[in-house]
Design an enzyme around this catalytic site. Sequence first.
Site, PDB file in Angstrom:
ATOM      1  CG  PHE A 117     -18.049 -54.676 -14.461  1.00  0.00           C
ATOM      2  CD1 PHE A 117     -16.892 -53.739 -14.899  1.00  0.00           C
ATOM      3  CD2 PHE A 117     -19.000 -54.349 -15.316  1.00  0.00           C
ATOM      4  CE1 PHE A 117     -16.820 -53.056 -15.941  1.00  0.00           C
ATOM      5  CE2 PHE A 117     -18.899 -53.858 -16.752  1.00  0.00           C
ATOM      6  CZ  PHE A 117     -17.582 -53.171 -16.759  1.00  0.00           C
ATOM      7  CD  GLU A 118     -19.870 -56.051  -7.398  1.00  0.00           C
ATOM      8  OE1 GLU A 118     -19.022 -56.424  -6.644  1.00  0.00           O
ATOM      9  OE2 GLU A 118     -20.502 -54.883  -7.477  1.00  0.00           O
ATOM     10  N   GLY A 119     -16.944 -59.864 -10.122  1.00  0.00           N
ATOM     11  CA  GLY A 119     -16.135 -61.027  -9.771  1.00  0.00           C
ATOM     12  C   GLY A 119     -16.425 -61.689  -8.638  1.00  0.00           C
ATOM     13  CB  ILE A 130     -24.054 -57.347 -11.813  1.00  0.00           C
ATOM     14  CG1 ILE A 130     -24.978 -56.089 -11.646  1.00  0.00           C
ATOM     15  CG2 ILE A 130     -23.541 -57.365 -10.104  1.00  0.00           C
ATOM     16  CD1 ILE A 130     -26.122 -56.241 -11.095  1.00  0.00           C
TER      17      ILE A 130
END
Length: 360
Positions: free
Chosen positions: A12-14, A9
Site C-alpha cells: 500500500f505504501e509503494g 505495508i
Amino acid sequence: MSKAAIELIKRFEGYRRKAAQAPDGRWTIGYGHTQTARAGAEVSEQDAEALLIYDLIGVAHAVNEWIFTPLTQNQFDALCAFAFNIGLENFRHSGVLRRINEGALIEAACAMELWRRADFEGERIIVDALVRRRAAEKTLFLTPAEGWLAAPTPLLPPKLDADRTGLVPSQAPVALREAAEGERIVLTRDETPAPRPAPPDETEEESPVVAAAAALTQRLQAILPDIEPKPAAEAEPEPEAPSAESAKPETAEPVGETAAAPLRMVPRSEPQPAAPAATPARVATPPLLLLAAVGLMLFGWALYWAFSAQPTEDGGILSPLAISWFIGVIGIGCFGVAAYLMLERLGGEDDRLDRPGPLG
C-alpha cells in the site's frame, strides 16, 4: 512482527527510489520513510525495506506498551500496519486501542474502518485507497491462527446490523492519483469516468417483479373480466333486390389483405343510417390492474419489512419501521384508487346518464 505485515505495508505504501516532498512539506523516500529523507536522496529496494523495518521497530514497541489484551500474531501485525499508517499519536487516542484493551476485538476491527478520510483541497473526503487499506488490515486482524470458525447460513441467517450503519459512506470515495513534478508530490483527483453499464439485452428474461405483476394482472382479469356495454341494435331497412343491370359478379379478395365487411346495396333515395355517436374515452383496464398489482406488492413488502426490520436505537422519524408503514399506506392507496376506478367502469356510463339531475 511477521513478514505478512511488512508485505501489506509495502503493497500500500509503494516504493519510491528518489526522495520527494509531500504536500505537507515533509520529505519521503522508500516505503513511506520520513525520518532521514532529504532532497536528492536515493535508495534501492533492499535498503528501502531495511528502512521500513527500522521504522516498524518503534511502532511494534509502542503497540506492545499500550495494549494489555492477549493478541494473536495476525492481530498484532494488523495493528502495527494500522498504527504505521495513521501515526502513533492518533493510534494512542483512537477507539481501536480503547476497544482492544476492553477485550472487544470484533468491535475494534470494525472501528478500524472509520479511519478512511483525509484532508484534500480544503475538504475532508473519503479516500478510495484508504478504504481498501482498512479492508486489508481488518481482514488480517480477523484471520484466526487456528482456522476459521463455522457460520453456516441455514443455522445463522445474517441480519442487518442497524447499530453499524455509520460504516456505510454517505458519499462516494474519491480516487486520488499521485504524480511527481520534479521533487514534489502532487495529488490529483482521478477524473476518469466510470464505465457505463451495458444496455440490457432484449432477449433477457423479465425481472421477477415484472413477472409477478403480470401473473397478478392475469388473475385479476380472470376474476374481473372486461365488460364492455354493447349498443342497442338499430333497425336497418331491408335492402331491395338488386336488378340484373346493377348486379355485379363477386370478385375474389386479394391475398394477404384483411377481408373487408360485405357491402350492402342501398338505393340513392334511401337515407344513409347515421353513424353511432362516439363513446367517451374510458380508462384502460390493464393500467388499472397494474396499479392494483403494484399497490398489493407495496403493501406486502411493507408488512414484511415492518415485521423483519430492527428498529434503530434513536427511534427517529426515518426509522425502518416508520418507512415501512408509510410505504404500506401508499400501497393501500394505489389499490383503493384502482379498485374504485374499476368499479366505476363496471357500472357503465348509461347508469350515470339515466340518473335524475339535481333539478329533476
